[in-house]
Design an enzyme around this catalytic site. Structure first.
Site, mmCIF file in Angstrom:
data_model
loop_
_atom_site.group_PDB
_atom_site.id
_atom_site.type_symbol
_atom_site.label_atom_id
_atom_site.label_comp_id
_atom_site.label_asym_id
_atom_site.label_seq_id
_atom_site.Cartn_x
_atom_site.Cartn_y
_atom_site.Cartn_z
ATOM 1 C CG ASP A 237 -2.052 -0.614 1.071
ATOM 2 O OD1 ASP A 237 -1.902 -2.304 0.127
ATOM 3 O OD2 ASP A 237 -2.849 -1.756 1.799
ATOM 4 C CD GLU A 263 0.003 -4.541 -9.863
ATOM 5 O OE1 GLU A 263 0.559 -6.298 -10.591
ATOM 6 O OE2 GLU A 263 -1.023 -4.533 -9.880
#
Length: 343
Positions: A237, A263
């Site tokens: 994160d 991502e």
């Protein structure tokens, strides 16, 4: 053994120190709340000046430390709200422009129709005064040409109306979708997939009607799974947030970044040509590359791979994205941490 107290050394009672820390924390929270509210209301409002002045006074009096914890959460909340509010305003501009374009087209055709009525009146008068059959036939040919023009314009109007109908139906469904969803990704504080769907449709339409050129970047974090598997999802994160912030800081005011999924991010470069898009992509890549994370005693480097496609005549938004996506995978195959331009 007791430590000897130095002369003039004052002992600060725990209660006083606790109160001081509490006041500092409240001051930080107050400043971030005031700043956030100020960004959400128009500057012309009297209330804006009052809040801004209050924020300046509190900031000067307390000199608050960098935000953390609740203060950072509140700041992130306001960032999301401000970004979403500003982005939603673009849909109003899009709808307005569609209506204006359609109105202008109808007005142009109506003007032609008005000219036709006038020309018919003149032709009838000329036929009445014509002395020979060749003159009358010549006038007849002129009338037929004008009728053909009106028919062509009528077909053109029908085609234009159908095109606008198709555009508005597509836009309507996208607007309904975005009304029901948030437009900002809560983890990275950049626009999300729903916002991208709306914006890319708008930009494709503007390119078709006004030739507003733009380029699209697809970027993917290299070896992202490794961060999650090796260092945990919290580290993953942190990587996502850092990459998003780095990209956002690099972009021009007219550009937008979206978290497309996982991502993968998409950047829309408004008005950019291929050469400028490549330079911006390289700047983004280098900006991410120079960042690092510390996990215990290790420095963790992050890199990204990017693909570029610039809009072309006649292609769809899906084709535009797929070209950039394929270029990004070419960058991966060539060793990652690089930029590739779509064919």
């Amino acid at each position: 053994m007791f430590k000897k107290k130095k002369e003039n050394e004052k002992e600060v009672p725990n209660g006083v120190e606790a109160t001081k820390q509490f006041n500092e924390r409240v001051s930080r929270l107050l400043v971030v709340c005031l700043d956030g509210v100020c960004q959400m209301i128009p500057e012309k409002e009297v209330f804006y000046s009052t809040l801004k002045n209050l924020g300046d006074v509190v900031r000067k009096a307390t000199r608050p430390k960098p935000l953390a914890g609740m203060g950072k959460d509140i700041e992130d909340f306001f960032k999301r709200q401000i970004l979403e509010t500003r982005f939603r305003e673009t849909k109003n501009d899009t709808v307005k422009q569609i209506v204006l374009d359609l109105t202008e087209t109808i007005q142009q055709i109506a003007t032609t129709a008005g000219d036709f009525d006038h020309k018919m009146e003149v032709s009838l008068e000329e036929i009445q005064s014509a002395a020979t059959i060749p003159d009358i036939l010549a006038l007849k040919d002129g009338i037929i040409k004008e009728i053909v023009k009106v028919r062509v314009n009528s077909q053109s109007l029908k085609s234009v109306v159908n095109a606008y109908k198709k555009t508005t139906q597509s836009l309507s469904s996208k607007l309904e979708e975005t009304e029901a969803k948030a437009l900002v990704d809560s983890l990275t504080n950049v626009l999300n997939r729903s916002a991208y769907n709306m914006k890319i449709s708008q930009m494709m339409r503007e390119f078709a009607t006004s030739k507003n050129f733009f380029c699209l970047l697809v970027l993917d974090i290299d070896h992202f799974k490794k961060f999650n598997d090796t260092y945990g999802h919290k580290a993953g994160d942190r990587v996502l947030r850092s990459v998003a912030a780095s990209v956002q800081d690099t972009l021009r005011a007219s550009d937008l970044v979206f978290r497309y999924g996982g991502e993968e991010f998409v950047v829309l470069l408004n008005g950019a040509q291929e050469e400028n898009a490549f330079k911006l992509a390289e700047k983004i890549r280098k900006g991410v590359e120079k960042e690092y994370f510390v996990d215990k005693d290790q420095k963790l480097k992050v890199t990204i791979s990017l693909g570029i496609s610039c809009v072309r005549e006649g292609e769809s938004e899906i084709e535009l994205f797929e070209r950039a996506d394929k270029a990004m995978y070419v960058a991966k195959r060539k060793g990652r941490n690089r930029v590739e331009i779509a064919e």
